[in-house]
Design an enzyme around this catalytic site. Structure first.
Site, PDB file in Angstrom:
ATOM      1  N   ASP A  94      -0.386   7.439   9.867  1.00  0.00           N
ATOM      2  CA  ASP A  94      -0.854   8.811   9.671  1.00  0.00           C
ATOM      3  C   ASP A  94      -0.209   9.687  10.742  1.00  0.00           C
ATOM      4  O   ASP A  94       0.546   9.200  11.584  1.00  0.00           O
ATOM      5  CB  ASP A  94      -2.387   8.862   9.703  1.00  0.00           C
ATOM      6  CG  ASP A  94      -2.955   8.413  11.046  1.00  0.00           C
ATOM      7  OD1 ASP A  94      -2.187   8.207  11.993  1.00  0.00           O
ATOM      8  OD2 ASP A  94      -4.184   8.256  11.131  1.00  0.00           O
ATOM      9  N   SER A  95      -0.501  10.971  10.722  1.00  0.00           N
ATOM     10  CA  SER A  95       0.189  11.895  11.636  1.00  0.00           C
ATOM     11  C   SER A  95      -0.491  11.988  12.994  1.00  0.00           C
ATOM     12  O   SER A  95       0.064  12.539  13.937  1.00  0.00           O
ATOM     13  CB  SER A  95       0.211  13.289  11.032  1.00  0.00           C
ATOM     14  OG  SER A  95      -1.104  13.818  11.028  1.00  0.00           O
ATOM     15  N   GLY A  97      -3.145  13.686  13.307  1.00  0.00           N
ATOM     16  CA  GLY A  97      -3.918  14.921  13.223  1.00  0.00           C
ATOM     17  C   GLY A  97      -5.401  14.690  13.016  1.00  0.00           C
ATOM     18  O   GLY A  97      -6.231  15.252  13.719  1.00  0.00           O
ATOM     19  N   ASP A 148      -0.956  17.891   9.477  1.00  0.00           N
ATOM     20  CA  ASP A 148      -1.629  18.937   8.693  1.00  0.00           C
ATOM     21  C   ASP A 148      -2.830  19.434   9.473  1.00  0.00           C
ATOM     22  O   ASP A 148      -3.219  18.810  10.470  1.00  0.00           O
ATOM     23  CB  ASP A 148      -2.068  18.396   7.324  1.00  0.00           C
ATOM     24  CG  ASP A 148      -2.995  17.192   7.446  1.00  0.00           C
ATOM     25  OD1 ASP A 148      -2.961  16.516   8.488  1.00  0.00           O
ATOM     26  OD2 ASP A 148      -3.749  16.915   6.497  1.00  0.00           O
ATOM     27  N   GLN A 197      -3.794  20.402   1.385  1.00  0.00           N
ATOM     28  CA  GLN A 197      -5.123  20.735   1.902  1.00  0.00           C
ATOM     29  C   GLN A 197      -5.785  21.760   0.968  1.00  0.00           C
ATOM     30  O   GLN A 197      -5.366  21.891  -0.165  1.00  0.00           O
ATOM     31  CB  GLN A 197      -5.003  21.251   3.348  1.00  0.00           C
ATOM     32  CG  GLN A 197      -4.754  20.133   4.364  1.00  0.00           C
ATOM     33  CD  GLN A 197      -5.986  19.256   4.584  1.00  0.00           C
ATOM     34  OE1 GLN A 197      -7.096  19.591   4.209  1.00  0.00           O
ATOM     35  NE2 GLN A 197      -5.783  18.086   5.210  1.00  0.00           N
ATOM     36  N   ASP A 274      -6.645   4.482   1.365  1.00  0.00           N
ATOM     37  CA  ASP A 274      -6.952   3.731   2.584  1.00  0.00           C
ATOM     38  C   ASP A 274      -8.358   4.096   3.009  1.00  0.00           C
ATOM     39  O   ASP A 274      -8.817   5.195   2.717  1.00  0.00           O
ATOM     40  CB  ASP A 274      -5.998   4.106   3.730  1.00  0.00           C
ATOM     41  CG  ASP A 274      -6.402   5.426   4.368  1.00  0.00           C
ATOM     42  OD1 ASP A 274      -6.123   6.478   3.772  1.00  0.00           O
ATOM     43  OD2 ASP A 274      -7.044   5.415   5.437  1.00  0.00           O
ATOM     44  N   CYS A 312     -16.549 -14.742  -5.930  1.00  0.00           N
ATOM     45  CA  CYS A 312     -15.395 -14.441  -5.074  1.00  0.00           C
ATOM     46  C   CYS A 312     -14.614 -15.712  -4.754  1.00  0.00           C
ATOM     47  O   CYS A 312     -15.197 -16.752  -4.458  1.00  0.00           O
ATOM     48  CB  CYS A 312     -15.875 -13.776  -3.784  1.00  0.00           C
ATOM     49  SG  CYS A 312     -14.544 -13.393  -2.632  1.00  0.00           S
ATOM     50  N   CYS A 314     -12.431 -15.941  -2.234  1.00  0.00           N
ATOM     51  CA  CYS A 314     -11.892 -15.891  -0.867  1.00  0.00           C
ATOM     52  C   CYS A 314     -12.267 -17.155  -0.096  1.00  0.00           C
ATOM     53  O   CYS A 314     -13.197 -17.877  -0.458  1.00  0.00           O
ATOM     54  CB  CYS A 314     -12.343 -14.627  -0.139  1.00  0.00           C
ATOM     55  SG  CYS A 314     -13.885 -14.765   0.784  1.00  0.00           S
ATOM     56  N   CYS A 317     -15.978 -17.366   1.075  1.00  0.00           N
ATOM     57  CA  CYS A 317     -16.952 -17.690   0.023  1.00  0.00           C
ATOM     58  C   CYS A 317     -16.814 -19.133  -0.464  1.00  0.00           C
ATOM     59  O   CYS A 317     -17.779 -19.722  -0.942  1.00  0.00           O
ATOM     60  CB  CYS A 317     -16.812 -16.717  -1.150  1.00  0.00           C
ATOM     61  SG  CYS A 317     -17.424 -15.077  -0.730  1.00  0.00           S
ATOM     62  N   HIS A 343     -13.942 -11.414   3.962  1.00  0.00           N
ATOM     63  CA  HIS A 343     -14.481 -11.300   2.602  1.00  0.00           C
ATOM     64  C   HIS A 343     -14.345  -9.867   2.064  1.00  0.00           C
ATOM     65  O   HIS A 343     -13.908  -9.659   0.928  1.00  0.00           O
ATOM     66  CB  HIS A 343     -15.947 -11.733   2.533  1.00  0.00           C
ATOM     67  CG  HIS A 343     -16.591 -11.290   1.260  1.00  0.00           C
ATOM     68  ND1 HIS A 343     -16.418 -11.967   0.076  1.00  0.00           N
ATOM     69  CD2 HIS A 343     -17.314 -10.183   0.974  1.00  0.00           C
ATOM     70  CE1 HIS A 343     -17.034 -11.287  -0.887  1.00  0.00           C
ATOM     71  NE2 HIS A 343     -17.586 -10.205  -0.364  1.00  0.00           N
TER      72      HIS A 343
END
Ligand SMILES: [Zn+2]
Length: 380
Positions: A94-95, A97, A148, A197, A274, A312, A314, A317, A343
Protein backbone atom coordinates in the site's frame (compact mmCIF):
# COMPACT_ATOMS: atom_id res chain seq x y z
CA UNK A 1 7.03 -0.16 -17.68
CA UNK A 2 5.04 -3.34 -17.57
CA UNK A 3 7.45 -6.00 -18.76
CA UNK A 4 6.44 -9.42 -17.35
CA UNK A 5 3.07 -8.05 -16.29
CA UNK A 6 -0.32 -8.74 -17.80
CA UNK A 7 -3.96 -9.07 -16.84
CA UNK A 8 -6.36 -11.21 -18.74
CA UNK A 9 -10.07 -11.71 -18.05
CA UNK A 10 -10.77 -15.35 -18.86
CA UNK A 11 -14.48 -15.41 -18.07
CA UNK A 12 -17.21 -12.93 -17.10
CA UNK A 13 -20.49 -14.26 -15.73
CA UNK A 14 -24.00 -12.92 -16.47
CA UNK A 15 -23.86 -10.25 -13.75
CA UNK A 16 -20.27 -9.09 -14.31
CA UNK A 17 -18.18 -11.21 -11.91
CA UNK A 18 -14.84 -11.93 -13.56
CA UNK A 19 -12.33 -14.72 -13.42
CA UNK A 20 -8.85 -13.84 -14.64
CA UNK A 21 -5.08 -14.18 -14.52
CA UNK A 22 -2.77 -11.47 -13.25
CA UNK A 23 0.84 -12.17 -14.24
CA UNK A 24 3.75 -10.59 -12.35
CA UNK A 25 7.52 -11.23 -12.37
CA UNK A 26 7.05 -13.32 -9.20
CA UNK A 27 4.24 -15.49 -10.48
CA UNK A 28 0.72 -15.53 -11.83
CA UNK A 29 -2.29 -14.87 -9.61
CA UNK A 30 -5.71 -16.38 -10.22
CA UNK A 31 -8.37 -13.71 -9.72
CA UNK A 32 -10.59 -12.92 -7.94
CA UNK A 33 -8.00 -13.15 -5.19
CA UNK A 34 -7.84 -12.46 -1.46
CA UNK A 35 -4.52 -11.09 -0.20
CA UNK A 36 -3.55 -11.91 3.41
CA UNK A 37 -2.08 -8.84 5.13
CA UNK A 38 1.61 -9.04 6.04
CA UNK A 39 1.90 -5.71 7.80
CA UNK A 40 5.57 -5.70 8.83
CA UNK A 41 6.84 -8.19 6.22
CA UNK A 42 5.11 -11.02 8.04
CA UNK A 43 1.54 -12.28 8.11
CA UNK A 44 1.07 -12.38 11.88
CA UNK A 45 1.09 -15.97 13.12
CA UNK A 46 2.17 -17.58 9.83
CA UNK A 47 5.56 -18.46 8.43
CA UNK A 48 6.21 -18.07 4.72
CA UNK A 49 6.28 -21.90 4.51
CA UNK A 50 2.77 -21.99 5.98
CA UNK A 51 1.56 -19.32 3.52
CA UNK A 52 2.93 -21.35 0.63
CA UNK A 53 1.27 -24.50 1.97
CA UNK A 54 -2.01 -22.57 2.29
CA UNK A 55 -1.75 -21.55 -1.36
CA UNK A 56 -1.53 -17.78 -0.84
CA UNK A 57 -0.62 -16.47 -4.30
CA UNK A 58 0.03 -12.86 -3.22
CA UNK A 59 0.37 -11.03 0.09
CA UNK A 60 0.11 -7.38 1.05
CA UNK A 61 2.77 -5.47 3.00
CA UNK A 62 2.42 -2.06 4.64
CA UNK A 63 4.70 0.71 3.40
CA UNK A 64 4.19 2.88 6.50
CA UNK A 65 5.41 0.18 8.89
CA UNK A 66 8.36 -0.92 6.74
CA UNK A 67 9.44 2.67 6.08
CA UNK A 68 9.59 3.39 9.84
CA UNK A 69 11.04 -0.01 10.76
CA UNK A 70 13.42 -1.41 9.53
CA UNK A 71 13.50 1.29 6.80
CA UNK A 72 13.15 0.92 3.03
CA UNK A 73 16.85 1.66 2.39
CA UNK A 74 17.90 -1.27 4.57
CA UNK A 75 15.44 -3.56 2.77
CA UNK A 76 16.71 -2.31 -0.61
CA UNK A 77 20.32 -3.02 0.43
CA UNK A 78 19.30 -6.54 1.49
CA UNK A 79 17.93 -7.25 -1.97
CA UNK A 80 14.36 -5.96 -1.72
CA UNK A 81 11.33 -7.16 0.21
CA UNK A 82 11.01 -10.56 -1.51
CA UNK A 83 14.58 -11.52 -0.63
CA UNK A 84 14.47 -9.89 2.81
CA UNK A 85 11.46 -11.92 3.93
CA UNK A 86 12.20 -14.93 1.71
CA UNK A 87 8.86 -14.82 -0.11
CA UNK A 88 9.14 -15.61 -3.79
CA UNK A 89 5.53 -15.00 -4.76
CA UNK A 90 3.96 -11.61 -5.61
CA UNK A 91 3.68 -8.77 -3.08
CA UNK A 92 1.43 -5.72 -3.17
CA UNK A 93 2.40 -2.73 -1.04
CA UNK A 94 0.00 0.00 0.00
CA UNK A 95 1.10 3.64 -0.15
CA UNK A 96 1.41 4.14 3.59
CA UNK A 97 -1.31 6.76 3.45
CA UNK A 98 -3.98 4.81 5.29
CA UNK A 99 -1.69 4.14 8.28
CA UNK A 100 -0.49 7.74 8.36
CA UNK A 101 -4.11 8.83 8.55
CA UNK A 102 -5.07 6.21 11.15
CA UNK A 103 -1.94 5.66 13.32
CA UNK A 104 0.44 8.60 13.15
CA UNK A 105 0.32 11.65 15.38
CA UNK A 106 0.20 15.36 14.52
CA UNK A 107 -0.77 14.90 10.90
CA UNK A 108 -0.75 17.97 8.73
CA UNK A 109 -2.07 17.56 5.20
CA UNK A 110 -1.07 20.01 2.50
CA UNK A 111 -0.93 19.75 -1.27
CA UNK A 112 2.72 18.76 -0.83
CA UNK A 113 1.88 15.62 1.18
CA UNK A 114 1.22 14.50 4.76
CA UNK A 115 3.56 15.60 7.54
CA UNK A 116 3.35 13.28 10.54
CA UNK A 117 5.10 11.99 13.63
CA UNK A 118 6.01 8.32 13.86
CA UNK A 119 3.84 6.35 16.30
CA UNK A 120 7.05 4.51 17.29
CA UNK A 121 9.47 7.26 18.31
CA UNK A 122 7.81 10.61 17.54
CA UNK A 123 10.23 11.44 14.71
CA UNK A 124 8.86 13.77 12.01
CA UNK A 125 8.37 12.67 8.40
CA UNK A 126 6.81 13.88 5.18
CA UNK A 127 4.95 11.34 3.06
CA UNK A 128 4.45 12.86 -0.39
CA UNK A 129 3.18 11.09 -3.54
CA UNK A 130 6.79 10.94 -4.75
CA UNK A 131 8.11 9.64 -1.42
CA UNK A 132 5.45 6.89 -1.24
CA UNK A 133 6.43 5.81 -4.77
CA UNK A 134 10.16 5.97 -3.93
CA UNK A 135 9.73 3.78 -0.82
CA UNK A 136 7.74 1.17 -2.75
CA UNK A 137 10.33 1.11 -5.57
CA UNK A 138 13.01 0.45 -2.93
CA UNK A 139 10.90 -2.34 -1.42
CA UNK A 140 10.51 -3.81 -4.91
CA UNK A 141 6.91 -4.93 -4.54
CA UNK A 142 5.18 -6.24 -7.67
CA UNK A 143 2.23 -3.87 -7.29
CA UNK A 144 2.52 -0.41 -5.70
CA UNK A 145 -0.30 1.93 -4.73
CA UNK A 146 -0.33 5.70 -5.26
CA UNK A 147 -0.70 7.96 -2.22
CA UNK A 148 -4.32 9.07 -1.79
CA UNK A 149 -6.10 11.22 0.76
CA UNK A 150 -8.13 9.14 3.18
CA UNK A 151 -10.84 10.99 5.12
CA UNK A 152 -13.07 10.02 8.02
CA UNK A 153 -16.55 8.52 7.59
CA UNK A 154 -19.10 10.01 7.42
CA UNK A 155 -17.39 12.87 5.62
CA UNK A 156 -18.90 16.28 4.86
CA UNK A 157 -19.25 16.90 1.13
CA UNK A 158 -16.71 19.74 0.89
CA UNK A 159 -14.04 17.58 2.54
CA UNK A 160 -14.82 14.67 0.24
CA UNK A 161 -14.60 16.97 -2.79
CA UNK A 162 -11.23 18.33 -1.69
CA UNK A 163 -9.93 14.79 -1.09
CA UNK A 164 -10.99 13.72 -4.60
CA UNK A 165 -9.19 16.69 -6.15
CA UNK A 166 -6.04 16.07 -4.11
CA UNK A 167 -6.11 12.30 -4.77
CA UNK A 168 -6.12 12.96 -8.53
CA UNK A 169 -3.28 15.51 -8.27
CA UNK A 170 -1.24 13.14 -6.15
CA UNK A 171 -1.93 10.25 -8.56
CA UNK A 172 -0.57 12.37 -11.44
CA UNK A 173 2.58 13.19 -9.46
CA UNK A 174 3.13 9.56 -8.41
CA UNK A 175 2.68 8.40 -12.01
CA UNK A 176 5.11 11.06 -13.30
CA UNK A 177 7.66 10.22 -10.61
CA UNK A 178 7.76 6.53 -11.61
CA UNK A 179 7.83 7.39 -15.32
CA UNK A 180 10.79 9.71 -14.68
CA UNK A 181 12.58 6.95 -12.72
CA UNK A 182 12.00 4.59 -15.65
CA UNK A 183 13.46 7.15 -18.08
CA UNK A 184 16.56 7.56 -15.92
CA UNK A 185 17.09 3.95 -14.78
CA UNK A 186 15.45 1.80 -17.42
CA UNK A 187 12.83 -0.88 -16.91
CA UNK A 188 10.87 -0.86 -13.67
CA UNK A 189 9.51 -4.22 -12.59
CA UNK A 190 6.53 -2.87 -10.71
CA UNK A 191 2.93 -2.05 -11.58
CA UNK A 192 1.46 1.11 -10.07
CA UNK A 193 -2.29 1.24 -9.32
CA UNK A 194 -4.41 4.39 -9.10
CA UNK A 195 -7.00 4.84 -6.33
CA UNK A 196 -10.58 6.13 -6.52
CA UNK A 197 -11.91 8.14 -3.55
CA UNK A 198 -15.15 10.12 -3.03
CA UNK A 199 -16.48 8.92 0.35
CA UNK A 200 -20.18 7.94 0.11
CA UNK A 201 -21.17 10.47 -2.60
CA UNK A 202 -21.91 8.57 -5.80
CA UNK A 203 -21.32 11.57 -8.08
CA UNK A 204 -17.94 12.21 -6.44
CA UNK A 205 -17.07 8.50 -6.76
CA UNK A 206 -17.91 8.63 -10.49
CA UNK A 207 -15.93 11.85 -10.97
CA UNK A 208 -12.92 10.40 -9.13
CA UNK A 209 -13.10 7.20 -11.21
CA UNK A 210 -13.16 9.23 -14.46
CA UNK A 211 -10.24 11.42 -13.37
CA UNK A 212 -8.02 8.57 -12.20
CA UNK A 213 -8.89 6.33 -15.19
CA UNK A 214 -7.69 9.14 -17.48
CA UNK A 215 -4.20 8.68 -16.04
CA UNK A 216 -4.07 5.23 -17.65
CA UNK A 217 -2.89 3.10 -14.72
CA UNK A 218 -2.45 -0.66 -15.32
CA UNK A 219 -4.87 -1.30 -12.44
CA UNK A 220 -7.27 0.57 -10.17
CA UNK A 221 -8.27 0.42 -6.53
CA UNK A 222 -11.37 1.62 -4.75
CA UNK A 223 -10.32 3.21 -1.45
CA UNK A 224 -12.07 4.73 1.54
CA UNK A 225 -14.89 2.17 1.72
CA UNK A 226 -15.84 -0.42 4.36
CA UNK A 227 -14.77 2.08 7.00
CA UNK A 228 -18.00 2.05 9.03
CA UNK A 229 -20.73 2.71 6.45
CA UNK A 230 -23.46 0.04 5.97
CA UNK A 231 -22.56 -2.90 3.71
CA UNK A 232 -25.27 -1.92 1.20
CA UNK A 233 -23.63 1.50 0.86
CA UNK A 234 -20.18 -0.09 0.31
CA UNK A 235 -21.75 -2.20 -2.45
CA UNK A 236 -23.54 0.78 -4.05
CA UNK A 237 -20.33 2.83 -4.21
CA UNK A 238 -18.25 -0.11 -5.42
CA UNK A 239 -20.75 -0.84 -8.18
CA UNK A 240 -20.81 2.79 -9.34
CA UNK A 241 -17.03 2.88 -9.58
CA UNK A 242 -16.39 -0.59 -11.04
CA UNK A 243 -18.74 0.15 -13.93
CA UNK A 244 -16.60 3.15 -14.93
CA UNK A 245 -13.17 1.54 -14.65
CA UNK A 246 -11.64 -0.01 -17.77
CA UNK A 247 -12.78 -3.64 -18.12
CA UNK A 248 -9.33 -4.85 -19.15
CA UNK A 249 -7.60 -3.69 -15.93
CA UNK A 250 -7.67 -5.34 -12.49
CA UNK A 251 -9.95 -3.75 -9.87
CA UNK A 252 -8.95 -3.87 -6.23
CA UNK A 253 -11.34 -3.09 -3.38
CA UNK A 254 -9.13 -2.11 -0.44
CA UNK A 255 -9.63 -3.39 3.11
CA UNK A 256 -12.51 -5.88 2.69
CA UNK A 257 -14.17 -7.90 3.98
CA UNK A 258 -16.19 -10.31 6.10
CA UNK A 259 -16.35 -13.89 4.78
CA UNK A 260 -19.96 -13.65 3.59
CA UNK A 261 -19.30 -10.32 1.83
CA UNK A 262 -16.45 -11.43 -0.45
CA UNK A 263 -18.78 -12.84 -3.10
CA UNK A 264 -20.84 -9.60 -3.08
CA UNK A 265 -17.81 -7.58 -4.11
CA UNK A 266 -16.79 -10.11 -6.76
CA UNK A 267 -20.34 -9.90 -8.14
CA UNK A 268 -19.77 -6.16 -8.59
CA UNK A 269 -16.70 -6.83 -10.75
CA UNK A 270 -13.93 -6.72 -8.10
CA UNK A 271 -10.81 -8.83 -8.77
CA UNK A 272 -8.66 -8.24 -5.67
CA UNK A 273 -9.32 -7.75 -1.94
CA UNK A 274 -7.31 -7.62 1.28
CA UNK A 275 -8.28 -7.50 4.94
CA UNK A 276 -6.76 -8.01 8.38
CA UNK A 277 -9.98 -9.69 9.52
CA UNK A 278 -9.04 -13.41 9.18
CA UNK A 279 -5.70 -12.93 10.95
CA UNK A 280 -6.87 -10.40 13.56
CA UNK A 281 -10.05 -12.33 14.40
CA UNK A 282 -7.97 -15.51 14.79
CA UNK A 283 -5.81 -13.83 17.44
CA UNK A 284 -9.03 -12.90 19.23
CA UNK A 285 -10.26 -16.50 19.20
CA UNK A 286 -12.84 -15.89 16.48
CA UNK A 287 -12.82 -18.70 13.93
CA UNK A 288 -14.66 -18.64 10.62
CA UNK A 289 -16.30 -21.86 9.50
CA UNK A 290 -18.64 -23.12 6.80
CA UNK A 291 -21.45 -22.95 9.39
CA UNK A 292 -20.66 -19.47 10.70
CA UNK A 293 -18.40 -18.01 13.41
CA UNK A 294 -17.01 -20.13 16.25
CA UNK A 295 -15.98 -18.15 19.34
CA UNK A 296 -13.63 -20.82 20.57
CA UNK A 297 -13.14 -19.50 24.13
CA UNK A 298 -16.75 -20.37 24.90
CA UNK A 299 -17.11 -22.99 27.66
CA UNK A 300 -19.37 -25.12 25.44
CA UNK A 301 -16.28 -26.21 23.47
CA UNK A 302 -14.38 -27.52 26.53
CA UNK A 303 -15.30 -31.16 25.73
CA UNK A 304 -15.82 -30.74 21.99
CA UNK A 305 -13.83 -33.37 20.08
CA UNK A 306 -14.80 -32.04 16.66
CA UNK A 307 -12.37 -30.02 14.51
CA UNK A 308 -12.94 -26.26 14.19
CA UNK A 309 -14.84 -26.94 10.97
CA UNK A 310 -15.66 -30.55 10.03
CA UNK A 311 -15.95 -29.42 6.39
CA UNK A 312 -12.46 -27.82 6.35
CA UNK A 313 -9.50 -29.61 4.78
CA UNK A 314 -6.81 -27.48 6.46
CA UNK A 315 -4.01 -29.16 8.41
CA UNK A 316 -5.33 -27.74 11.72
CA UNK A 317 -8.82 -29.16 11.23
CA UNK A 318 -7.37 -32.51 10.18
CA UNK A 319 -5.42 -32.81 13.43
CA UNK A 320 -6.75 -30.77 16.38
CA UNK A 321 -10.02 -30.59 18.32
CA UNK A 322 -12.04 -27.57 19.39
CA UNK A 323 -11.37 -28.62 23.00
CA UNK A 324 -7.62 -28.37 22.43
CA UNK A 325 -7.86 -24.98 20.68
CA UNK A 326 -10.05 -23.67 23.48
CA UNK A 327 -7.50 -24.85 26.06
CA UNK A 328 -4.63 -23.13 24.18
CA UNK A 329 -6.50 -19.82 24.14
CA UNK A 330 -7.49 -20.16 27.81
CA UNK A 331 -3.83 -20.83 28.71
CA UNK A 332 -2.58 -17.91 26.60
CA UNK A 333 -0.36 -20.16 24.49
CA UNK A 334 1.29 -18.75 21.33
CA UNK A 335 0.19 -21.85 19.42
CA UNK A 336 -3.43 -20.80 19.84
CA UNK A 337 -2.96 -17.79 17.55
CA UNK A 338 -0.83 -19.76 15.09
CA UNK A 339 -3.36 -22.58 14.64
CA UNK A 340 -6.36 -20.24 14.56
CA UNK A 341 -4.69 -17.99 11.95
CA UNK A 342 -3.79 -20.98 9.81
CA UNK A 343 -7.40 -22.13 9.77
CA UNK A 344 -8.91 -18.68 9.14
CA UNK A 345 -6.57 -17.88 6.25
CA UNK A 346 -7.28 -21.30 4.75
CA UNK A 347 -11.00 -20.58 5.10
CA UNK A 348 -10.69 -17.23 3.25
CA UNK A 349 -8.53 -18.67 0.47
CA UNK A 350 -10.96 -21.56 0.13
CA UNK A 351 -13.90 -19.15 -0.23
CA UNK A 352 -12.00 -17.51 -3.09
CA UNK A 353 -11.43 -20.91 -4.74
CA UNK A 354 -15.16 -21.61 -4.47
CA UNK A 355 -15.98 -18.15 -5.84
CA UNK A 356 -13.71 -18.67 -8.87
CA UNK A 357 -15.35 -22.05 -9.47
CA UNK A 358 -18.83 -20.55 -9.09
CA UNK A 359 -18.01 -17.91 -11.74
CA UNK A 360 -16.92 -20.71 -14.04
CA UNK A 361 -20.21 -22.58 -13.56
CA UNK A 362 -22.45 -19.52 -13.41
CA UNK A 363 -23.77 -20.10 -9.87
CA UNK A 364 -22.10 -17.33 -7.86
CA UNK A 365 -25.46 -15.88 -6.75
CA UNK A 366 -26.41 -19.20 -5.13
CA UNK A 367 -23.04 -19.45 -3.37
CA UNK A 368 -23.39 -15.88 -2.13
CA UNK A 369 -26.89 -16.29 -0.69
CA UNK A 370 -25.86 -19.51 1.08
CA UNK A 371 -22.91 -17.74 2.71
CA UNK A 372 -25.15 -14.90 3.90
CA UNK A 373 -27.71 -17.35 5.28
CA UNK A 374 -25.04 -19.12 7.36
CA UNK A 375 -23.52 -15.94 8.71
CA UNK A 376 -26.72 -14.05 9.52
CA UNK A 377 -27.41 -16.55 12.31
CA UNK A 378 -24.44 -15.38 14.41
CA UNK A 379 -21.94 -17.55 16.26
CA UNK A 380 -22.55 -21.32 16.19
ZN1 LIG B 1 -9.51 -25.62 9.08
Amino acid sequence: MGVNFSFEVAKTDAVGARRGLLATPHGTIETPVFMPVGTAATVKGLTQEALEQLGASIILANTYHLYLRPGHELIRQLGGLHQFMSWRRPILTDSGGYQVFSLAELRKITDEGVRFRSHLDGSEHLLSPEKAAEIQLALGSDIAMVLDECIETPAPRDKAEAAVRRTTEWAKRARNYVRECARRNGEIRQWQFGIVQGATFSDLRRESARQVAELDFPGYAVGGLAVGEPHAMTCDMTGEVAALLPADRPRYLMGVGRPEQLADYVTLGIDMMDCVLPTRAARHACLYTSEGRVLIKNARYAHDRRPIDPACACSVCRRYTRAYLRHLFAAGELTAAILATHHNVHFYLDIMRQIREAIEFGNLAKFSSEMHARYVAGPV
